[in-house]
Each structure stands twice: as structure tokens, then as C-alpha cells.
Design a protein around this motif. Structure first.
Motif, PDB file in Angstrom:
ATOM      1  N   VAL A  42      37.693 173.339 -54.825  1.00 34.73           N
ATOM      2  CA  VAL A  42      38.190 173.999 -56.030  1.00 34.73           C
ATOM      3  C   VAL A  42      37.336 173.632 -57.234  1.00 34.73           C
ATOM      4  N   SER A  46      35.127 176.622 -58.638  1.00 34.42           N
ATOM      5  CA  SER A  46      35.488 177.185 -59.942  1.00 34.42           C
ATOM      6  C   SER A  46      34.254 177.404 -60.805  1.00 34.42           C
ATOM      7  N   TYR A 336      33.988 178.190 -66.872  1.00 33.41           N
ATOM      8  CA  TYR A 336      33.440 179.541 -66.975  1.00 33.41           C
ATOM      9  C   TYR A 336      32.402 179.640 -68.095  1.00 33.41           C
TER      10      TYR A 336
END
Length: 360
Positions: A42, A46, A336
Motif C-alpha cells: 500500500v 500509493s 500524489y
């Protein structure tokens, strides 16, 4: 045409879609066997969803004693490769390049995680012996772990451990292998006269102190396919101006020696000694080291240190100060980052995952 943050970059036959790299960031989240867990899938996945061009694992130990803590990631068996394979596969599936940092903690091993104080873990409490070039050199105020000063057989074994770890990493599906020779860990200890007082062919002169790093890089390069890149991370300086230590001049010389064997030098700094004097740790504070190595050693470099804004990262590439912008803490704050940067910089042809496009 001038390259920018979203220009592809090819290393050997591996093309990276942009110049954003997720810096290796220790997670201390394995069971005491070095096997990757859902956390790693994860965590790293991500950042791949977030648009980074290269997603690199944390420092991954090439043998059990190479872990910083008993909860560190490892890559010394088929079982370790199998545990990491889903991570590499997922990262690649998002369009990013999966990379792994091969490491050995040296004298900084056998500790508790930072949130538990980075205390020495005793052998009878799950700790282990650590390896070092010089067992009598110990600059920390915490108790020593069990330290073994490496002899010639230990060194040969270590070089073999790095090569074998590269083979396991290849089996797991990684595209880039990085040799970790920074931050006060074992290979950096050999490089620096502040940690290495040996009198054999691995100590003393610059040639001798850099011998092990060169041997490890050669071994990893030989184990790694010719069409896939090998990086090396170095600490450009020990930040110890008051004593004999590793300097930027040394780093330029080492990078020049490695330029025909590595595809990029990942330029960080410090980590060797608690007395280090960090100058003005603000935005881009380590970038000048990378810039100088790029110019004087004629080798591609990745820059780190206080890179937090898209325009700032973009300027590093546009102004030819670095070939990659490598972000650690900012990727912890914002997985992000690359997608946000693409919006802020009006980058064309940067696609969000289809699942997230409604947010664009």
C-alpha cells in the motif's frame, strides 16, 4: 527542447515516464524476518498511483545482519523475493518503474525503530551482531551492539550477498537496483576516514577506502541485466569540517570512477556521525552537491533535500541541475505529489488513473 519534470528519461533500455522519484524511506514495518507485508504494497503502491516515475523501496537488507532494526525489509532468499513480487508488479502496473535499494546497515544495525528511541537491541532480546570496518570506532552515546570488524572473508561474503540480493530482486520484478553507500551505513563507513581506520587494502588511502564500494557496484552490475540500470546512493559529505572525513571532493572522484558502471548517482549527505554540522537545511539544501557531481564527473544525478514544491522540482530539471528530483518526506505528506505537480505545471499527456479521473 529543454527537458522538464515530466520529460521521459531513458536509462539503458528502461524508460522512466517522468523525473519524479520516490526516495527510499524506511518503514520498520516487517515482522522480524524481513518479509514485505501489505503495508509495503500500500505504501509504495500509493506513490505509484500518485504518478511518480520511479518508486524505490526502502533500504532492503542483503542479509539478516544488514537490517537497521529487526523490523526492516530484506532480500536474501526466494521467500523475500516472492513477498516483494506483488509490490513490483503493482508499481509497474501503474506505469511507474519499480526500483529497489540494496543495503547493509553496518554498525547502525540492531536498533529499535525511531519511535522507540533507536536504542541498541541486545542479542538476547532479538538483536544481532553488526559488521563494521573498524570495531574500535563508535561515536554514539548509546550502548554498542555486538560489533564484528570485517576480515577479508567477511568482505568477500558481503560482496556475494549484494550480488545474490540483486538476483533475488530481479526475480521479484524490479527494474532498477540501487547500491546504498550513504547515511553512515556499512559501505559509507568504509568510504569515510571518520569511520574507517583500517590499515589493510580497505583502509587508509582514497583508493583503498573506496575499494569495497567499487567491488559491490561491480558485483551488482554483473548480476543485473545489461539492459537494466544500476544506481548508487552516496552521502556527498559527512558534514564534519573539523576533522578528516568524507568530502564533496571525494564524492566527485568516486562518481568519476563509477561513471562507466552506474547509470545515476543518487546524491544525499550526512548520516555518519552525530557531530555532523548541517548547513542551512532549507529548500534545495543538498542540490549543490548533486549539481557539482553532475558537472565535474559527467554522470547523471538525482537530487534530494528540501524539495517540496512542483515548480521547485521542475526547475531542477529545466536548469540541468539534476536528472531526477528525488522526494522523501514530501511523498509521505502527499503520495500524489506527481499528479498535483502535473496540474500545477500544466503538464500535457499526464494521465490520472481511470479510477480517479472524476477528480481532475
Amino acid at each position: 527542447m529543454t527537458d522538464d519534470l515530466f520529460s521521459p528519461r531513458t536509462f539503458r533500455e528502461t524508460t522512466v515516464p517522468n523525473r519524479v522519484m520516490v526516495s527510499p524511506m524506511c518503514q520498520y514495518s516487517c515482522e522480524p524476518d524481513g518479509l514485505a507485508t501489505d503495508w509495503h504494497l500500500v505504501h509504495l503502491g500509493s506513490r505509484a498511483v500518485g504518478g511518480a516515475g520511479i518508486v524505490m523501496t526502502e533500504a532492503t537488507a542483503v542479509e539478516p545482519r544488514g537490517r537497521i532494526t529487526p523490523n526492516d525489509l530484506g532480500i536474501w532468499s526466494d521467500e523475500h523475493a516472492d513477498a516483494l513480487a506483488p509490490v513490483a508488479e503493482f508499481v509497474r502496473g501503474q506505469g511507474a518503474v519499480p526500483a529497489i535499494q540494496l543495503a547493509h546497515a553496518g554498525r547502525k544495525g540492531s536498533k529499535t525503530p525511531p519511535w522507540e528511541g533507536s536504542e541498541t537491541v541486545a542479542r538476547d532480546e532479538g538483536g544481532y551482531e553488526t559488521l563494521t570496518p573498524s570495531a574500535d570506532v563508535w561515536p554514539y552515546d548509546r550502548p554498542k551492539p555486538t560489533m564484528t570488524e570485517m576480515d577479508r572473508d567477511d568482505i568477500e561474503t558481503l560482496v556475494g550477498d549484494f550480488a545474490r540480493a540483486a538476483e533475488y530482486a530481479l526475480d521479484a520484478g524490479f527494474e532498477i537496483a540501487e547500491v546504498h553507500a550513504a547515511h553512515g551505513y556499512l559501505l559509507h563507513e568504509f568510504l569515510s576516514p571518520a569511520a574507517n581506520d583500517r590499515e589493510d587494502e580497505y583502509g587508509g588511502s582514497f583508493e583503498n577506502r573506496t575499494r569495497l564500494v567499487r567491488e559491490v557496484v561491480d558485483a551488482v552490475r554483473e548480476a543485473w541485466p545489461d539492459d537494466k540500470p544500476v544506481f548508487v546512493r552516496i552521502s556527498a559529505t559527512d558534514w564534519l569540517p573539523d576533522r578528516e572525513s568524507w568530502t564533496v571532493d571525494d564524492s566527485v572522484r568516486l562518481a568519476d570512477r563509477l561513471a562507466d558502471r552506474v547509470d545515476l548517482v543518487d546524491v544525499s549527505a550526512g548520516g555518519l556521525h552525530p557531530d555532523q554540522q548541517i548547513p542551512n537545511p532549507g529548500p534545495n539544501y543538498q542540490v549543490p552537491y548533486a549539481e557539482r557531481i553532475r558537472e565535474e564527473a559527467d554522470v547523471p544525478v538525482g537530487a534530494v533535500g528540501g524539495i517540496v514544491e512542483p515548480a521547485q522540482a521542475d526547475a531542477l530539471i529545466r536548469n540541468e541541475r539534476a536528472d531526477l528530483a528525488i522526494l522523501g518526506r514530501e511523498h509521505l505528506r502527499d503520495p500524489y505529489f506527481a499528479l498535483r505537480a502535473a496540474q500545477e505545471l500544466d503538464a500535457e499527456d499526464v494521465e490520472w488513473p481511470v479510477q480517479y479521473r472524476r477528480a481532475v
